[in-house]
Design a protein around this motif. Structure first.
Motif, PDB file in Angstrom:
ATOM      1  N   ALA A 172      -3.061  14.653   3.498  1.00  0.00           N
ATOM      2  CA  ALA A 172      -2.276  16.184   4.340  1.00  0.00           C
ATOM      3  C   ALA A 172      -1.351  16.078   4.667  1.00  0.00           C
ATOM      4  O   ALA A 172      -1.052  15.467   5.598  1.00  0.00           O
ATOM      5  CB  ALA A 172      -3.712  17.364   3.898  1.00  0.00           C
ATOM      6  N   GLY A 173       0.333  16.625   4.937  1.00  0.00           N
ATOM      7  CA  GLY A 173       1.224  16.350   6.109  1.00  0.00           C
ATOM      8  C   GLY A 173       1.636  16.206   6.321  1.00  0.00           C
ATOM      9  O   GLY A 173       1.863  15.626   4.961  1.00  0.00           O
ATOM     10  N   THR A 174       1.468  15.069   6.966  1.00  0.00           N
ATOM     11  CA  THR A 174       1.733  13.820   7.483  1.00  0.00           C
ATOM     12  C   THR A 174       1.384  12.791   6.181  1.00  0.00           C
ATOM     13  O   THR A 174       0.167  12.971   5.996  1.00  0.00           O
ATOM     14  CB  THR A 174       1.836  13.107   8.670  1.00  0.00           C
ATOM     15  N   ARG A 175       2.462  12.240   5.519  1.00  0.00           N
ATOM     16  CA  ARG A 175       2.194  10.952   4.619  1.00  0.00           C
ATOM     17  C   ARG A 175       2.316   9.504   5.116  1.00  0.00           C
ATOM     18  O   ARG A 175       2.054   9.593   6.555  1.00  0.00           O
ATOM     19  CB  ARG A 175       3.271  10.779   4.206  1.00  0.00           C
ATOM     20  N   PRO A 178      -1.730  22.727   7.073  1.00  0.00           N
ATOM     21  CA  PRO A 178      -0.583  21.986   8.659  1.00  0.00           C
ATOM     22  C   PRO A 178      -0.403  22.533   9.250  1.00  0.00           C
ATOM     23  O   PRO A 178       0.493  22.784   9.460  1.00  0.00           O
ATOM     24  CB  PRO A 178      -0.349  20.663   7.530  1.00  0.00           C
ATOM     25  N   ARG A 179      -0.613  21.819  10.759  1.00  0.00           N
ATOM     26  CA  ARG A 179      -0.007  22.695  11.882  1.00  0.00           C
ATOM     27  C   ARG A 179       1.443  21.846  12.644  1.00  0.00           C
ATOM     28  O   ARG A 179       2.500  22.117  13.116  1.00  0.00           O
ATOM     29  CB  ARG A 179      -1.228  22.933  13.324  1.00  0.00           C
ATOM     30  N   VAL A 180       1.289  20.236  12.267  1.00  0.00           N
ATOM     31  CA  VAL A 180       1.945  19.405  13.103  1.00  0.00           C
ATOM     32  C   VAL A 180       2.023  18.738  12.055  1.00  0.00           C
ATOM     33  O   VAL A 180       0.834  17.892  11.439  1.00  0.00           O
ATOM     34  CB  VAL A 180       1.185  19.024  13.938  1.00  0.00           C
ATOM     35  N   VAL A 181       3.209  18.407  11.847  1.00  0.00           N
ATOM     36  CA  VAL A 181       3.710  17.447  10.482  1.00  0.00           C
ATOM     37  C   VAL A 181       4.807  16.317  10.841  1.00  0.00           C
ATOM     38  O   VAL A 181       6.133  16.581  11.134  1.00  0.00           O
ATOM     39  CB  VAL A 181       4.391  17.858   9.052  1.00  0.00           C
ATOM     40  N   GLU A 182       4.693  15.283  10.434  1.00  0.00           N
ATOM     41  CA  GLU A 182       5.885  13.860  10.957  1.00  0.00           C
ATOM     42  C   GLU A 182       7.153  14.172   9.531  1.00  0.00           C
ATOM     43  O   GLU A 182       6.964  14.943   8.986  1.00  0.00           O
ATOM     44  CB  GLU A 182       5.688  12.380  10.885  1.00  0.00           C
ATOM     45  N   SER A 183       8.797  14.378  10.274  1.00  0.00           N
ATOM     46  CA  SER A 183       9.579  14.017  10.045  1.00  0.00           C
ATOM     47  C   SER A 183      10.120  13.021  10.306  1.00  0.00           C
ATOM     48  O   SER A 183      10.047  12.802  11.770  1.00  0.00           O
ATOM     49  CB  SER A 183      10.382  15.674  10.701  1.00  0.00           C
ATOM     50  N   PRO A 184      11.384  12.496   9.792  1.00  0.00           N
ATOM     51  CA  PRO A 184      12.394  11.823  10.991  1.00  0.00           C
ATOM     52  C   PRO A 184      12.408  11.946  11.867  1.00  0.00           C
ATOM     53  O   PRO A 184      13.522  12.632  12.459  1.00  0.00           O
ATOM     54  CB  PRO A 184      13.279  11.991   9.520  1.00  0.00           C
ATOM     55  N   HIS A 227       6.471  21.541  13.879  1.00  0.00           N
ATOM     56  CA  HIS A 227       4.989  21.916  14.267  1.00  0.00           C
ATOM     57  C   HIS A 227       5.417  23.620  14.181  1.00  0.00           C
ATOM     58  O   HIS A 227       5.845  23.910  14.824  1.00  0.00           O
ATOM     59  CB  HIS A 227       4.637  21.347  15.734  1.00  0.00           C
ATOM     60  N   ALA A 228       4.473  24.267  13.920  1.00  0.00           N
ATOM     61  CA  ALA A 228       3.383  25.376  14.233  1.00  0.00           C
ATOM     62  C   ALA A 228       1.992  25.540  14.210  1.00  0.00           C
ATOM     63  O   ALA A 228       1.323  25.917  12.855  1.00  0.00           O
ATOM     64  CB  ALA A 228       3.939  26.334  12.597  1.00  0.00           C
ATOM     65  N   THR A 229       1.708  25.628  15.649  1.00  0.00           N
ATOM     66  CA  THR A 229       0.425  25.220  15.666  1.00  0.00           C
ATOM     67  C   THR A 229      -0.423  27.054  15.855  1.00  0.00           C
ATOM     68  O   THR A 229      -1.534  26.816  15.653  1.00  0.00           O
ATOM     69  CB  THR A 229       0.268  24.792  17.533  1.00  0.00           C
ATOM     70  N   ALA A 243      12.692  25.259  12.764  1.00  0.00           N
ATOM     71  CA  ALA A 243      12.466  24.188  11.320  1.00  0.00           C
ATOM     72  C   ALA A 243      11.564  25.120  10.108  1.00  0.00           C
ATOM     73  O   ALA A 243      11.497  26.274  10.898  1.00  0.00           O
ATOM     74  CB  ALA A 243      12.778  23.063  11.606  1.00  0.00           C
ATOM     75  N   ALA A 244      11.726  24.616   9.490  1.00  0.00           N
ATOM     76  CA  ALA A 244      10.619  25.247   8.338  1.00  0.00           C
ATOM     77  C   ALA A 244       9.531  23.555   8.328  1.00  0.00           C
ATOM     78  O   ALA A 244      10.154  22.746   8.245  1.00  0.00           O
ATOM     79  CB  ALA A 244      11.233  25.560   6.780  1.00  0.00           C
ATOM     80  N   LEU A 245       8.235  24.254   7.697  1.00  0.00           N
ATOM     81  CA  LEU A 245       7.322  23.505   7.475  1.00  0.00           C
ATOM     82  C   LEU A 245       7.988  23.140   5.546  1.00  0.00           C
ATOM     83  O   LEU A 245       8.109  23.592   5.228  1.00  0.00           O
ATOM     84  CB  LEU A 245       6.120  23.255   7.049  1.00  0.00           C
ATOM     85  N   PRO A 246       7.310  21.617   4.765  1.00  0.00           N
ATOM     86  CA  PRO A 246       7.487  21.351   4.282  1.00  0.00           C
ATOM     87  C   PRO A 246       6.469  22.966   2.943  1.00  0.00           C
ATOM     88  O   PRO A 246       7.623  22.600   1.760  1.00  0.00           O
ATOM     89  CB  PRO A 246       6.309  19.829   3.176  1.00  0.00           C
ATOM     90  N   ASP A 247       6.214  23.333   3.778  1.00  0.00           N
ATOM     91  CA  ASP A 247       5.606  24.172   2.339  1.00  0.00           C
ATOM     92  C   ASP A 247       5.973  25.786   2.812  1.00  0.00           C
ATOM     93  O   ASP A 247       6.127  27.050   2.105  1.00  0.00           O
ATOM     94  CB  ASP A 247       4.178  24.566   2.942  1.00  0.00           C
TER      95      ASP A 247
END
Lengths: 291, 291
Positions: free
Chosen positions: A287-290, B54-60, B65-67, B198-202
């Motif tokens: 989930a979330g980060t791959r 998810p609250r924190v997701v990796e991006s390049p 983050h949206a905690t 920004a926006a999360l994947p969802d």
């Protein structure tokens, strides 16, 4: 206690679907307790990286090697950009790691019967535990599962500590056909275990917690989820629990976990939050980060 | 020595830890008593459970983050986190946020300021007006200069002399006017930057932090420093290493907050502060590239 160090790959070996890495990580091995994990940084130490989230890895084994101190073995399932980078490391390559981290398994004071339930590379979290329980005179029964043979961790060393072993795969390629969740109740009844330890996917952990309740046993569940920082700072790994005072709380999976008492976890909430994220069903690790 | 003065406070180092990226856990890898200050996670008057997963997701080269700003509320913070940070020798700047309130209702900032300002362990308050997902999370946000001035003024009035307020303002067009308004309303310093909307994947609103936004921070820090040379400016956002700190200082920032780098490498804040103490200015070959 944990340290942040630059580790060196001493050995790397592909076994089935997993890459087994032996790391020289000064100071880590001496501190490891069963159920603790290592957080790996993706990218060469000292160089900019596109991958900022940490990748948590169960500590499979700790072995003293002449000249290197206590080396640490981890198991990587290469399924995302970070885990593929880790699996592709060659002998002599370096990486930054922090560890050991997390709340470990609680060991029984008395030599009571125990059941260890592991699924796929979660089985890695059980090796040190089985050794400690064996040393304490606790009879150990094993229930090991995986989707298929390639993702079943080699269990020869685990078997040495065990009184009985049940193996189950989803495709029936090894052992019985089925999954861990279906067999845990029956296995627990037969093992007469008073404590169940589990490192598995959420449906299996939930089944473990439920079966333990039904049989009057304690359960210790190691919850695998993405841990963006793995050190308690980012609040990115919410784990819904019922605290000792009976109040519903959300704790951090990395610091208050990964091992939590099964009867404390709000499994329906945890599974709902995992299911809300696109990815393989019930696979918290995707989930979330791959990964 | 690398001590600096920010809003009249003497800080050991210009390197601070940004809100939400450092707590007592960080001390194991970056001793808090060697940093300029630790900005706490954002505290609201009442406890908040935080956002869903998810609250924190990796991006390049970044983290999304949206905690939802999970925090134990003022009372919980005073009972737990604050004394721990003080015990570890941290200079504590408490990040505070108001909740979005209807006219006539309280946003919680006045009681927060009144209680926190009276405590000897609190060096300053940082008013968070830079959360990109503030509106989505029910938090007070202030974009127009008059709204910034109102929020800043309300908090400053409650603080005793010697406890300055820092206003954390988002880096975007209009930040100079917002900074001027904050200063005129009594803010002792402005923290410029923070996460980029920004926006999360969802699709949920979030912030983007990490090296990906370092250039964005430089842009707005430069504009504020050029326009308001008498104002103490603290830079925040995308700092990956000591060269980034030197570059931001060369643009006029008196201090620099490090955030997501601590999530990737918990030893980084301490290492950056130590390197800066040895060599505070940009070296000739790093100046061109970093600034």
């Amino acid at each position: 206690m944990s340290v942040h160090v630059t580790a060196e790959v001493l050995m790397t070996k592909r076994i089935g679907a997993h890459q087994h890495l032996t790391l020289v990580a000064p100071g880590v091995g001496e501190l490891v307790r069963p159920g603790s994990f290592l957080a790996a940084s993706i990218g060469r130490p000292g160089e900019a990286t596109a991958h900022l989230a940490r990748r948590p890895l169960w500590i499979h084994k700790v072995q003293p090697m002449a000249g290197y101190g206590a080396t640490v073995q981890v198991v990587v399932e290469p399924v995302g950009p970070g885990t593929r980078w880790l699996a592709g490391l060659a002998v002599g390559d370096r990486l930054d790691v922090t560890g050991p981290l997390g709340r470990p398994f609680a060991l029984p004071r008395e030599p009571v019967a125990t059941l260890l339930v592991g699924e796929a590379h979660g089985v890695a979290a059980l090796q040190l535990l089985a050794e400690r329980l064996h040393e304490r005179g606790c009879p150990v029964s094993l229930l090991l599962g995986a989707p298929d043979e390639a993702r079943l961790l080699p269990d020869l060393e685990l078997r040495r500590t065990a009184r009985s072993v049940v193996v189950v795969t989803a495709d029936g390629s090894v052992g019985q056909r089925g999954d861990v969740a279906d067999l845990v109740g029956e296995t627990l009844r037969r093992s007469e275990a008073q404590v169940v330890y589990a490192a598995a996917g959420l449906p299996a952990l939930h089944a473990v917690a439920r079966a333990a309740e039904e049989h009057g046993a304690w359960s210790q569940t190691a919850v695998a989820m993405p841990l963006p920082c793995a050190t308690g700072l980012c609040q990115g790994c919410p784990l819904p629990v019922v605290a000792e005072d009976g109040v519903q709380r959300t704790v951090r999976g990395c610091v208050e976990g990964p091992v939590v008492r099964g009867d404390r976890v709000r499994w329906d909430d945890l599974r709902a939050q995992a299911a809300a994220v696109p990815g393989p069903v019930g696979s918290a690790g995707r989930a979330g980060t791959r990964p | 020595m690398s001590a600096v003065r920010v809003s009249g406070l003497s800080l050991r180092s210009p390197v601070l830890v940004a809100a939400g990226c450092g707590g007592r856990e960080l001390h194991a890898w970056s001793p808090l008593d060697a940093l300029g200050a630790v900005v706490t996670r954002t505290v609201t008057l009442d406890a908040r459970p935080g956002a869903r997963w998810p609250r924190v997701v990796e991006s390049p080269a970044g983290l999304l983050h949206a905690t939802g700003r999970p925090n134990p509320g003022l009372e919980g913070f005073l009972a737990g986190e604050l004394p721990e940070l003080v015990r570890l020798g941290a200079r504590v700047v408490v990040s505070v946020a108001g909740v979005a309130a209807l006219p006539g209702q309280s946003d919680g900032l006045v009681p927060l300021a009144r209680r926190l300002g009276a405590l000897p362990g609190v060096a300053a308050l940082e008013l968070d007006l830079a959360t990109p997902e503030a509106a989505h999370q029910g938090l007070l946000s202030a974009e127009e200069p008059h709204a910034v001035a109102l929020a800043v003024g309300a908090v400053v009035r409650e603080l005793p002399p010697g406890v300055p307020l820092w206003a954390k303002l988002p880096g975007r067009p209009g930040v100079v006017a917002a900074a001027r308004a904050a200063a005129e309303a009594g803010a002792g310093a402005v923290v410029v930057g923070g996460a980029v909307p920004a926006a999360l994947p969802d699709g949920r609103p979030c912030g983007l932090s990490g090296p990906a936004i370092g250039g964005v921070t430089r842009r707005w820090v430069r504009e504020v420093c050029d326009a308001l040379p008498a104002l103490d400016v603290v830079a925040s956002g995308g700092v990956a290493g000591v060269d980034d700190v030197r570059a931001l200082r060369a643009l006029g920032a008196v201090a620099v907050q490090v955030g997501s780098v601590a999530l990737h490498d918990p030893a980084a804040p301490g290492r950056i502060a130590a390197e800066l103490a040895v060599r505070p200015s940009p070296s000739p070959d790093s100046r061109g590239g970093a600034a």
